[in-house]
Each structure stands twice: as structure tokens, then as C-alpha cells.
Design a protein around this motif. Structure first.
Motif, PDB file in Angstrom:
ATOM      1  N   ASP A 197       0.833  -1.241  -0.077  1.00 27.63           N
ATOM      2  CA  ASP A 197       0.093  -0.130  -0.109  1.00 27.63           C
ATOM      3  C   ASP A 197       0.801   1.330  -0.031  1.00 27.63           C
ATOM      4  N   GLU A 198       1.955   1.174   0.678  1.00 28.08           N
ATOM      5  CA  GLU A 198       2.748   2.436   0.766  1.00 28.08           C
ATOM      6  C   GLU A 198       3.249   2.914  -0.798  1.00 28.08           C
ATOM      7  N   THR A 199       3.698   1.791  -1.592  1.00 29.74           N
ATOM      8  CA  THR A 199       4.275   2.143  -2.670  1.00 29.74           C
ATOM      9  C   THR A 199       3.306   2.689  -3.751  1.00 29.74           C
ATOM     10  N   ILE A 200       1.985   2.193  -3.386  1.00 28.99           N
ATOM     11  CA  ILE A 200       0.556   2.338  -4.301  1.00 28.99           C
ATOM     12  C   ILE A 200       0.360   4.018  -3.970  1.00 28.99           C
ATOM     13  N   ARG A 201       0.662   4.232  -2.624  1.00 25.27           N
ATOM     14  CA  ARG A 201       0.380   5.776  -2.359  1.00 25.27           C
ATOM     15  C   ARG A 201       1.210   6.618  -2.836  1.00 25.27           C
ATOM     16  N   ARG A 202       2.475   6.388  -3.096  1.00 25.91           N
ATOM     17  CA  ARG A 202       3.559   7.112  -3.444  1.00 25.91           C
ATOM     18  C   ARG A 202       3.280   7.386  -5.035  1.00 25.91           C
ATOM     19  N   GLU A 203       2.943   6.148  -5.708  1.00 25.05           N
ATOM     20  CA  GLU A 203       2.661   6.298  -7.164  1.00 25.05           C
ATOM     21  C   GLU A 203       1.394   6.980  -7.504  1.00 25.05           C
ATOM     22  N   VAL A 204       0.541   6.986  -6.589  1.00 28.00           N
ATOM     23  CA  VAL A 204      -0.911   7.868  -6.865  1.00 28.00           C
ATOM     24  C   VAL A 204      -0.550   9.265  -6.757  1.00 28.00           C
ATOM     25  N   GLY A 205       0.220   9.516  -5.458  1.00 29.44           N
ATOM     26  CA  GLY A 205       0.842  10.851  -5.243  1.00 29.44           C
ATOM     27  C   GLY A 205       1.438  11.456  -6.454  1.00 29.44           C
ATOM     28  N   LYS A 206       1.885  10.737  -7.291  1.00 29.08           N
ATOM     29  CA  LYS A 206       2.548  11.154  -8.667  1.00 29.08           C
ATOM     30  C   LYS A 206       1.646  11.660  -9.725  1.00 29.08           C
ATOM     31  N   VAL A 207       0.437  11.106  -9.599  1.00 30.22           N
ATOM     32  CA  VAL A 207      -0.646  11.570 -10.730  1.00 30.22           C
ATOM     33  C   VAL A 207      -1.776  12.144 -10.514  1.00 30.22           C
ATOM     34  N   ILE A 208      -1.760  12.762  -9.178  1.00 27.96           N
ATOM     35  CA  ILE A 208      -2.745  13.382  -8.666  1.00 27.96           C
ATOM     36  C   ILE A 208      -2.397  14.942  -8.545  1.00 27.96           C
ATOM     37  N   PRO A 209      -3.157  15.864  -8.594  1.00 30.52           N
ATOM     38  CA  PRO A 209      -2.901  17.277  -8.623  1.00 30.52           C
ATOM     39  C   PRO A 209      -2.518  17.799  -7.314  1.00 30.52           C
ATOM     40  N   VAL A 210      -1.526  18.831  -7.067  1.00 30.83           N
ATOM     41  CA  VAL A 210      -1.278  19.390  -5.448  1.00 30.83           C
ATOM     42  C   VAL A 210      -2.606  19.649  -5.085  1.00 30.83           C
ATOM     43  N   GLY A 211      -2.554  19.382  -3.576  1.00 31.62           N
ATOM     44  CA  GLY A 211      -3.681  19.970  -2.946  1.00 31.62           C
ATOM     45  C   GLY A 211      -4.638  18.603  -2.498  1.00 31.62           C
ATOM     46  N   MET A 212      -4.347  17.720  -3.199  1.00 31.09           N
ATOM     47  CA  MET A 212      -5.271  16.425  -3.000  1.00 31.09           C
ATOM     48  C   MET A 212      -4.262  15.526  -2.021  1.00 31.09           C
TER      49      MET A 212
END
Length: 136
Positions: free
Chosen positions: A79-94
């Protein structure tokens, strides 16, 4: 002289893997989110692990189980790896939280994006099972 190869029954290998899960409490918590198959000594793991230390524990100890010929963990996600990868594709502020492959997105949706846009990008991240959005 003839070479004799002795293999362990898959059921015995599976029992040893289950025993491995019971000796590490964080892995006990994750066991409901992991599928294990053993076929002729080939172990296939699929599902989700909550934290990287648990993932590393499994990587380090699973090969020690006698009779395993190969381990396929291509569909075992952390899950932590998924969280970091999702963080790369979502806009700032989310903000993003991940629970066994379920992604929870919160925060403010940029005016120039739709929920569908964000979900489309997040869905492409390996290991994402489902997406819940609660934007303000």
C-alpha cells in the motif's frame, strides 16, 4: 547412478507458508488480503500488504520454505508504494490514503479537472483495486 529429485507436496509447502504468516503479527493482519496458490512447487501470491517492512519480511523468508521452486509475486502489492505512485498522478492539494489497494482521495479538486479525469489517472497505477473520492 540415477539422480532422484524429491519434491514436497504442495499442501505441505502451503502449510509452511501459513505458518510463516502466523510468526509475524503484521502479516497476520494482512492475510485476509493475500491469495496464495502452490502448484508443483511454484508459489503465486496476489493481493495487498499494508506496509513495506511486512513486504520485505515476506520476501526474505518465503524463499526459506523448503520445496519452493519459484515465487511469482507480480500481483502482490504494498500500500505505501501504491500511495506514492498515486501521489505522482494527482494534482497538488489532494491527499491520498490507501487501504489494501483501495484508494481514498480527499482535498480540493482543481477547477480545470473533473473527478473522472483524476480517477482515470489513478486507475492506471498498478495495484489499485478501487477508488473513493470525497472532494470539498
Amino acid at each position: 547412478m540415477q539422480n532422484i529429485t524429491i519434491t514436497r507436496p504442495d499442501e505441505d509447502i502451503l502449510d509452511d507458508i501459513h505458518s510463516l504468516f502466523t510468526t509475524y503479527p503484521p502479516l497476520q493482519h494482512d492475510r485476509h488480503a493475500i491469495s496464495i496458490r502452490v502448484e508443483r512447487g511454484v508459489v503465486t501470491l496476489e493481493g495487498h500488504i499494508k506496509a513495506m517492512p511486512t513486504y520485505r519480511y515476506l520476501q526474505a523468508n518465503l524463499p526459506k520454505v523448503k520445496g519452493i521452486r519459484h515465487i511469482n509475486a507480480d500481483r502482490l502489492y504494498e500500500d505505501e508504494t501504491i500511495r506514492r505512485e498515486v501521489g505522482k498522478v494527482i494534482p497538488v492539494g489532494m491527499q491520498v490514503r490507501v487501504e489494501y489497494g483501495g484508494v481514498i482521495l480527499t482535498g480540493k479538486l482543481p477547477e480545470d479537472m473533473t473527478v473522472e479525469d483524476v480517477v482515470k489517472h489513478v486507475a492506471l497505477v498498478n495495484g489499485v483495486q478501487r477508488i473513493l473520492t470525497t472532494f470539498g
